[in-house]
Design an enzyme around this catalytic site. Structure first.
Site, PDB file in Angstrom:
ATOM      1  N   HIS A   1      -0.541   8.128   7.858  1.00 25.90           N
ATOM      2  CA  HIS A   1       0.566   8.821   7.196  1.00 25.90           C
ATOM      3  C   HIS A   1       0.184  10.242   6.786  1.00 25.90           C
ATOM      4  O   HIS A   1       1.081  11.069   6.531  1.00 25.90           O
ATOM      5  CB  HIS A   1       1.005   8.053   5.947  1.00 25.90           C
TER       6      HIS A   1
ATOM      7  N   HIS B   1      -2.898   2.390   8.814  1.00 28.87           N
ATOM      8  CA  HIS B   1      -1.501   2.809   8.657  1.00 28.87           C
ATOM      9  C   HIS B   1      -1.358   3.849   7.556  1.00 28.87           C
ATOM     10  O   HIS B   1      -0.743   4.905   7.764  1.00 28.87           O
ATOM     11  CB  HIS B   1      -0.638   1.581   8.342  1.00 28.87           C
ATOM     12  N   GLU B   2      -1.931   3.561   6.398  1.00 23.91           N
ATOM     13  CA  GLU B   2      -1.783   4.499   5.284  1.00 23.91           C
ATOM     14  C   GLU B   2      -2.523   5.802   5.548  1.00 23.91           C
ATOM     15  O   GLU B   2      -2.051   6.884   5.183  1.00 23.91           O
ATOM     16  CB  GLU B   2      -2.262   3.861   3.982  1.00 23.91           C
TER      17      GLU B   2
ATOM     18  N   ASN C   1      -0.021   7.971  -0.715  1.00 26.87           N
ATOM     19  CA  ASN C   1      -0.109   9.197  -1.504  1.00 26.87           C
ATOM     20  C   ASN C   1      -1.188  10.123  -0.953  1.00 26.87           C
ATOM     21  O   ASN C   1      -2.279   9.690  -0.605  1.00 26.87           O
ATOM     22  CB  ASN C   1      -0.453   8.856  -2.952  1.00 26.87           C
TER      23      ASN C   1
ATOM     24  N   GLU D   1       7.937   5.925   9.004  1.00 30.05           N
ATOM     25  CA  GLU D   1       7.446   4.546   9.038  1.00 30.05           C
ATOM     26  C   GLU D   1       7.398   3.977  10.456  1.00 30.05           C
ATOM     27  O   GLU D   1       6.406   3.360  10.847  1.00 30.05           O
ATOM     28  CB  GLU D   1       8.287   3.664   8.121  1.00 30.05           C
TER      29      GLU D   1
ATOM     30  N   ALA E   1       0.857  -1.183   0.000  1.00 31.67           N
ATOM     31  CA  ALA E   1       0.000   0.000   0.000  1.00 31.67           C
ATOM     32  C   ALA E   1       0.895   1.235   0.000  1.00 31.67           C
ATOM     33  O   ALA E   1       2.062   1.171   0.398  1.00 31.67           O
ATOM     34  CB  ALA E   1      -0.925   0.008   1.211  1.00 31.67           C
TER      35      ALA E   1
END
Length: 667
Positions: free
Chosen positions: A336, A332-333, A300, A355, A297
C-alpha cells in the site's frame, strides 16, 4: 495579518451567525447527498479549501488526550464558509492567524458534530485548534482509542474527525509533523508516521518524541501509538543503497513470534523493487501488532498497525497456512505504500483502486513466494464460494459503487477480491510487459495525488495504445457474467469453430447489462493432452462472437478459461471423457484442478443418486468407476507436478459444493 473575522461580521451580525452556520452545515452535509441520506459518486466536488501542512501535538494523560493542531489552509476557489468534520470533540480554543475566534461571531459548532468557520480569508491562513478527547471512552475504536493500557489509532475511513476538527476526506493531502508526550513508565514506546526528528525527557517521569512525514498523505493514513511494547529490529538496504531501519512491536508475551513477519517484510520490499521498481521512501518502517486492534491490519504511512492474529507465527504452533497468511498480510500492507499511500483515492467510491490493486499485488507476491498454481486455486475458491454468492444476492454491487449510506458497508469481497480479478484482467489483456508499462505510467502521472479508477484505466490504455472504454463496465456493472461456449470441428476442412456468448443476470438497480470486455485464455489439445494450438487470449466484447481456427488436423479438446482468466461462470458441455483427459493431462494447473473437481462431483453425485434408490445389499457393492480412479492415479504418479498441487487436485469437492448440485439436499 488580516483583520479578525469577527471584526468583519460586527455585532449586528451576531444574531444571524447561528442561522448562517446551520445553512452552511446542512449544505455541506448534503454536498454528496441528493437522495435522502444516500451519498452519490456523481455529486463529487473538490473541497473549497486545501490543507498544505498539519502540525499535531498530543499530550496524553490518564484523564484525557489534549490535541493541539495547527493547519495551514489555502483557498482552492472562491472564499466561502469552511466546514470541518468533528465527532466527540471538546473544543478548548480556536484561533485564525493567531487571533482567537469567538463562537457565534466567527464560528459555530454543529448540534452533534462539525465546526464551521463562517468567513475565512481568501488568502492562505493558519487555523490553530485545541480539543480534548477521551480515548479510554472511545468504544467505536475509530480515531484515537485506548485499549489494554495502550493508545492506538484507526482513521480509515473517517476516524480522523474523532481526533481533531479537519477536512476528513481522502483528497485532502498534507504534510504532517507530530509531537507526542506521555508518561514514560506507562508508555515507553511513542510512534507516529514518518521519520523521528527528536526525543527527550520531561519533568514528572514523562517523555516526548517528534516525527515528520515528508510525503503528503490523506488524514486516514495518520497513525499514533503510545504503548508498553517490546520488539525486534533489523534493516533493509534498498536498490539505491539507502539503509532502512525496520522495527516490529507487540506486547511482551508476543515478542518471540515476530521473526517471520520481519522476514516477510524484507521479502515484500525486495519483491516490490524487482517486480514494480518501487523503492521504499522513508528512513524507518514500523509494524505494531496489538491484541485488541479492531481491524486486521492498516497501512498507515511508515507505521502499519496489525491485529496480532495477522503477524504472530512460531514453528511449534503455526501451520503452513498461518505462515502464508502472515506473509500475505504483511506484504499487502507494505505494498500500500505505493498503491494507496503515494497514490491514493480521490473519494471512497474509488476504494477498489487501492484495495483491488493491492490485493492483486499481494496475490502475485504470494504466488512467487509459494506455489503459483495453488495460490491461484485458493483465490478462485474464494471468488466462487463468496464473491459469486454476493454478486447473486440482494447486496450485489459494482467494484466501484455509485452510492452508499456508510462507506464501511463497502469493505466487501467484491471491492477487494473481484477488484483484484479486474486488475488481473488488465494483465491478461496487455501481457505482463504491457501491464508493467501501465503501472509505471500510473505512478509517473499520479505520484502524490488522489485519483480515480478512471485514471488507472487511462494509464493502462495510454501506455499500451489500447482503447479500454468498454472495460469500464467492470467498474460500473454488478453481477457475474456467464460465458457459454460451443465448439464444432470440421474434419474435412480441418477447421475448429468456437462460439462464445455472454449474459449477466439482473442485479438490484441494474435490470439490463451491457456486454463486458472479457479476455478468455484458451488452448487446443489432442486426445493425449499434447498441444494442437498454442495458448492465446480471445477477447469477447460482444454478446456473441465466433472464432475460427484453421489447420487443426485432429479433433481437438478445448482447454478454456485457463488460469481462470476472467471472473465469470463457464457454461460448456463437457463429457466425462474430456474431463478425465483434462484432469490427467492439461498443462494449465488451474484447469487441471477444475476438471478433477467437476469429474469428482459428477461421480459422487451419481453414486449418491444410485445409493438413494438402492437396497442395502446393492449399496455395499457401489464402487468408483475405473476411469475415475485412473485419472486420479495419473495425477498422483505424474512427474513435474508439485506436491501441494497434487494434494489440491486429489482433494474431493467440499460438501457445500456438492449440496448446491442436489435437489433436494440429502446429507
Amino acid at each position: 495579518m488580516e483583520t479578525p473575522v469577527r471584526a468583519k461580521l460586527g455585532l449586528a451580525a451576531a444574531a444571524a451567525a447561528g442561522a448562517i452556520a446551520a445553512y452552511v452545515y446542512y449544505r455541506y452535509r448534503s454536498r454528496l447527498k441528493t437522495d435522502g441520506n444516500m451519498v452519490l459518486r456523481s455529486a463529487y466536488a473538490p473541497a473549497p479549501y486545501l490543507i498544505e501542512t498539519v502540525d499535531l501535538n498530543f499530550i496524553l494523560t490518564e484523564e484525557q488526550a489534549l490535541v493541539k493542531s495547527t493547519l495551514r489552509f489555502v483557498c482552492s476557489g472562491a472564499a466561502c464558509p469552511l466546514y470541518l468534520d468533528g465527532e466527540d470533540l471538546a473544543l478548548r480554543s480556536i484561533a485564525l492567524n493567531g487571533v482567537p475566534l469567538v463562537e457565534g461571531h466567527d464560528y459555530v459548532l454543529g448540534a452533534e458534530e462539525g465546526l464551521t468557520v463562517l468567513a475565512p480569508p481568501a488568502s492562505a491562513f493558519e487555523l490553530s485548534i485545541v480539543v480534548a478527547i477521551k480515548p479510554q471512552e472511545n468504544t467505536q475504536l475509530s480515531g484515537l482509542y485506548k485499549t489494554s493500557g495502550n493508545y492506538c489509532t484507526q482513521c480509515e475511513a473517517v476516524g480522523f474527525r474523532r481526533i481533531t476538527y479537519f477536512l476528513d476526506r481522502p483528497d485532502i493531502l498534507s504534510k504532517y509533523t507530530v509531537r507526542v508526550e506521555a508518561d514514560k513508565a506507562l508508555y515507553p514506546v511513542l510512534l507516529s508516521n514518518g521519520n523521528e526528528t527528536g526525543r527527550g525527557e520531561m519533568a514528572g517521569s514523562r517523555h516526548w518524541a517528534s516525527f515528520e512525514d515528508p510525503f503528503k498523505k490523506p488524514c486516514y493514513l495518520f497513525a499514533l501509538v503510545a504503548a508498553k511494547l517490546e520488539g525486534i529490529e533489523s534493516s533493509f538496504t534498498t536498490c539505491s543503497g539507502k539503509q532502512v531501519r525496520l522495527a516490529i512491536w507487540s506486547e511482551a508475551e508476543n515478542a518471540g513470534q515476530l521473526d517471520w513477519a520481519m522476514q516477510s517484510l524484507k521479502d515484500a520490499m525486495a519483491w516490490d523493487e524487482r517486480v514494480y521498481g518501487r523503492e521504499y521512501d522513508l528512513d524507518v518502517f514500523h509494524i505494531v501488532a496489538v491484541n485488541d486492534f479492531n481491524m486486521g491490519a492498516m497501512e498507515n504511512k511508515g507505521l502499519n498497525v496489525f491485529n496480532t492474529a495477522c503477524v504472530l507465527a512460531k514453528s511449534s504452533t503455526a501451520t503452513d497456512a498461518d505462515y502464508e497468511r502472515v506473509q500475505g498480510v504483511v506484504a499487502h500492507e507494505y505494498f500500500h505504500n505505493w498503491t494507496g499511500n503515494r497514490v491514493t483515492c480521490r473519494d471512497w467510491f474509488q476504494l477498489t483502486l487501492k484495495e483491488g490493486l493491492t490485493v492483486f499485488r499481494d496475490q502475485s507476491f504470494s504466488a512467487d513466494m509459494t506455489s503459483e498454481a495453488v495460490k491461484r486455486i485458493e483465490d478462485v475458491r474464494v471468488m466462487r464460494a463468496h464473491q459469486f454468492v454476493e454478486d447473486a444476492g440482494p447486496m450485489a454491487h459494482p467494484i466501484r459503487p455509485e452510492s452508499y449510506l456508510a462507506i464501511d458497508n463497502f469493505y466487501t469481497v467484491t471491492v477487494y477480491e473481484k477488484g483484484a480479478e479486474v486488475i488481473r484482467l488488465y494483465q491478461t489483456l496487455l501481457g505482463a510487459a504491457g501491464f508493467r508499462k501501465g503501472m509505471d505510467l500510473y505512478f509517473e502521472r499520479h505520484d502524490g495525488q488522489a485519483v480515480t479508477c478512471d485514471d488507472f484505466r487511462a494509464a493502462m490504455a495510454d501506455a499500451n495504445g489500447r482503447d479500454l472504454t468498454q472495460f469500464e463496465r467492470w467498474y460500473t456493472q454488478a453481477g457475474t457474467p456467464t460465458v457459454k461456449a460451443v465448439g464444432a470441428y470440421d474434419s474435412v476442412k480441418h477447421i475448429y469453430t468456437l462460439t462464445l456468448s455472454q449474459s449477466t443476470p439482473a442485479t438490484p438497480g441494474q435490470p439490463r447489462k451491457l456486454p463486458f470486455h472479457i479476455p478468455i485464455k484458451m488452448k487446443l489439445l489432442d486426445n493425449k493432452g499434447s498441444c494442437v494450438l498454442a495458448e492465446q487470449v480471445l477477447e469477447l466484447t460482444r454478446q456473441k462472437q465466433t472464432f475460427v481456427f484453421k489447420s487443426i488436423r485432429t479433433v481437438p479438446v478445448l482447454s478454456l478459461l485457463r488460469g481462470f482468466s476472467a471472473p465469470v461462470r463457464l457454461d460448456m458441455p463437457v463429457s466425462n471423457a474430456t474431463l478425465e483427459l483434462l484432469a490427467a493431462h492439461d498443462d494449465d494447473a488451474f484447469n487441471r484442478w477444475d476438471a478433477s473437481q467437476q469429474l469428482a462431483s459428477r461421480v459422487l453425485l451419481a453414486l449418491v443418486a444410485e445409493w438413494q434408490v438402492s437396497d442395502r445389499q446393492s449399496r455395499i457393492q457401489l464402487d468408483l468407476p475405473d476411469a475415475f480412479v485412473a485419472t486420479f492415479r495419473a495425477t498422483l504418479t505424474a512427474e513435474g507436478i508439485e506436491p501441494s498441487l497434487k494434494a489440491y487436485t486429489l482433494s474431493l469437492p467440499e460438501y457445500s459444493v456438492l449440496a448446491q448440485e442436489m435437489s433436494p439436499i440429502d446429507p
